[in-house]
Design an enzyme around this catalytic site. Structure first.
Site, PDB file in Angstrom:
ATOM      1  N   ARG A 272      60.278  97.953  34.471  1.00  0.00           N
ATOM      2  CA  ARG A 272      59.532  97.174  35.467  1.00  0.00           C
ATOM      3  C   ARG A 272      58.407  96.349  34.858  1.00  0.00           C
ATOM      4  O   ARG A 272      57.761  95.575  35.562  1.00  0.00           O
ATOM      5  CB  ARG A 272      59.007  98.113  36.549  1.00  0.00           C
ATOM      6  CG  ARG A 272      60.160  98.741  37.325  1.00  0.00           C
ATOM      7  CD  ARG A 272      59.697  99.684  38.394  1.00  0.00           C
ATOM      8  NE  ARG A 272      58.974  99.007  39.454  1.00  0.00           N
ATOM      9  CZ  ARG A 272      58.515  99.610  40.546  1.00  0.00           C
ATOM     10  NH1 ARG A 272      58.716 100.910  40.697  1.00  0.00           N
ATOM     11  NH2 ARG A 272      57.875  98.957  41.456  1.00  0.00           N
TER      12      ARG A 272
ATOM     13  N   HIS B 240      66.521  97.096  28.163  1.00  0.00           N
ATOM     14  CA  HIS B 240      65.141  96.737  28.453  1.00  0.00           C
ATOM     15  C   HIS B 240      64.229  96.955  27.254  1.00  0.00           C
ATOM     16  O   HIS B 240      63.038  97.038  27.421  1.00  0.00           O
ATOM     17  CB  HIS B 240      64.621  97.551  29.633  1.00  0.00           C
ATOM     18  CG  HIS B 240      65.316  97.243  30.917  1.00  0.00           C
ATOM     19  ND1 HIS B 240      65.161  96.044  31.577  1.00  0.00           N
ATOM     20  CD2 HIS B 240      66.170  97.970  31.664  1.00  0.00           C
ATOM     21  CE1 HIS B 240      65.897  96.056  32.680  1.00  0.00           C
ATOM     22  NE2 HIS B 240      66.517  97.211  32.749  1.00  0.00           N
TER      23      HIS B 240
ATOM     24  N   PRO C 191      53.695 107.418  35.099  1.00  0.00           N
ATOM     25  CA  PRO C 191      53.205 108.437  34.144  1.00  0.00           C
ATOM     26  C   PRO C 191      51.724 108.700  34.361  1.00  0.00           C
ATOM     27  O   PRO C 191      50.935 107.776  34.448  1.00  0.00           O
ATOM     28  CB  PRO C 191      53.445 107.800  32.776  1.00  0.00           C
ATOM     29  CG  PRO C 191      54.349 106.648  33.002  1.00  0.00           C
ATOM     30  CD  PRO C 191      54.158 106.216  34.421  1.00  0.00           C
ATOM     31  N   GLU C 192      51.380 109.951  34.502  1.00  0.00           N
ATOM     32  CA  GLU C 192      49.972 110.330  34.594  1.00  0.00           C
ATOM     33  C   GLU C 192      49.553 110.918  33.252  1.00  0.00           C
ATOM     34  O   GLU C 192      50.344 110.992  32.308  1.00  0.00           O
ATOM     35  CB  GLU C 192      49.780 111.309  35.750  1.00  0.00           C
ATOM     36  CG  GLU C 192      50.042 110.615  37.091  1.00  0.00           C
ATOM     37  CD  GLU C 192      49.116 111.113  38.198  1.00  0.00           C
ATOM     38  OE1 GLU C 192      47.962 111.453  37.912  1.00  0.00           O
ATOM     39  OE2 GLU C 192      49.577 111.155  39.348  1.00  0.00           O
TER      40      GLU C 192
ATOM     41  N   ARG D  35      26.088 111.396  46.288  1.00  0.00           N
ATOM     42  CA  ARG D  35      27.238 110.574  46.682  1.00  0.00           C
ATOM     43  C   ARG D  35      27.849 111.104  47.981  1.00  0.00           C
ATOM     44  O   ARG D  35      28.113 112.294  48.120  1.00  0.00           O
ATOM     45  CB  ARG D  35      28.305 110.573  45.567  1.00  0.00           C
ATOM     46  CG  ARG D  35      27.793 110.144  44.205  1.00  0.00           C
ATOM     47  CD  ARG D  35      27.457 108.670  44.119  1.00  0.00           C
ATOM     48  NE  ARG D  35      28.609 107.794  44.230  1.00  0.00           N
ATOM     49  CZ  ARG D  35      29.356 107.407  43.191  1.00  0.00           C
ATOM     50  NH1 ARG D  35      29.068 107.822  41.975  1.00  0.00           N
ATOM     51  NH2 ARG D  35      30.388 106.608  43.373  1.00  0.00           N
TER      52      ARG D  35
END
Ligand SMILES: [Zn+2]
Length: 286
Positions: free
Chosen positions: A122, A100, A2-3, A165
């Site tokens: 997981r 789960h 998931p983002e 940078r």
């Protein structure tokens, strides 16, 4: 994994139900996820009212009436259910709910009983209980850059963060100290939309390109959140299971296919930067 848009979609699904709800009974089915659950976790949640549900980077933060904040990171496969219905189930893996389910809080709101479930096949997810007035100083949050959809994310911020940078703009956009919660997919998509090469040294980006980059980041995230929203509506119709990853990205995962920038004759390329795949078009991203 998931983002940010997926986590925000979960937040928007939970928020109207959880805000103002009182947690009545919390069943914890194992001692840990990726990390141990907090001490006396269920007891500290029980009786608390959820005052607000926020998101910071990829964390969900439920502010409780007890003065603590219940923090959840979904890891790779963490997901919440409400009365058995999945919220923001973006992965195409089979759900296998119940089996789960590691945490099962019950709540009541306006006389209505609510059953919440947290499952994580997981177990890369984790939860914490942090004093609300110490959240910003907590190691999970201290040093995080501004939210990409918030007011603190603007070209001036990037100019300061990128100044001098030599690292690539791709690498620095993935640096959580520069901007919080951006992941690989959305960095690729945003750089394509802004016509900026992912290989460009960040410090070489002038103001004009930074002014293009900020709205590009916001637009790809907002489009993804909107797509998540439509997934949630599908769940309401009991369809379920539509993976977010079927979403049509413009460059991500499209190696060898034509660039979608209007008029661009380029082909999407894949390179590896810092161990992660970067998808881009070398013709229109310069
Ligand atoms: Zn192109």
């Amino acid at each position: 994994m998931p983002e940010l848009p997926e986590v925000e979609t979960v937040r928007r699904g939970l928020e109207p139900v959880l805000t103002g709800a009182r947690l009545t009974r919390v069943r914890q089915n194992r001692p840990d996820l990726r990390f141990p659950f907090p001490e006396r976790f269920a007891a500290r949640l029980e009786g608390a009212e959820v005052e607000r549900l926020d998101r910071r980077a990829k964390y969900l933060l439920a502010s409780l009436s007890t003065g603590e904040t219940w923090v959840t990171h979904l890891g790779m496969t963490g997901r919440f259910t409400l009365d058995g219905d999945p919220l923001g189930e973006f992965e195409t893996e089979s759900p296998a709910a119940g089996k789960h389910e590691h945490l099962s809080p019950c709540a009541v709101r306006g006389g209505r009983a609510i059953r919440i479930g947290y499952a994580d096949a997981r177990r890369f997810g984790f939860m914490g209980l942090i004093r609300s007035d110490e959240v910003e100083r907590h190691p999970w949050f201290a040093g995080l850059g501004p939210e990409p959809l918030g007011n603190g994310f603007h070209a001036g911020h990037l100019a300061a963060a990128f100044a001098g940078r030599r690292q690539s703009v791709k690498a620095l956009l993935l640096d959580q100290r520069v901007v919080a919660g951006l992941g690989n997919i959305y960095v690729c998509e945003a750089l394509w939309r802004a016509h900026i090469s992912p290989r460009t040294a960040a410090g070489r980006l002038g103001r004009a390109r930074l002014e293009r980059l900020v709205p590009a980041v916001r637009q790809v995230l907002e489009a993804a959140i909107a797509a998540g929203g439509s997934t949630l509506r599908d769940f309401a119709n009991a369809e379920g299971g539509q993976g977010y990853f079927q979403h049509d990205f413009c460059v991500y995962g499209r190696e060898g296919q034509p660039c979608r920038t209007p008029g661009c004759p380029g082909t999407v390329k894949r390179i590896v930067q810092a161990g992660r795949s970067t998808f881009f078009c070398s013709r229109c991203q310069t």
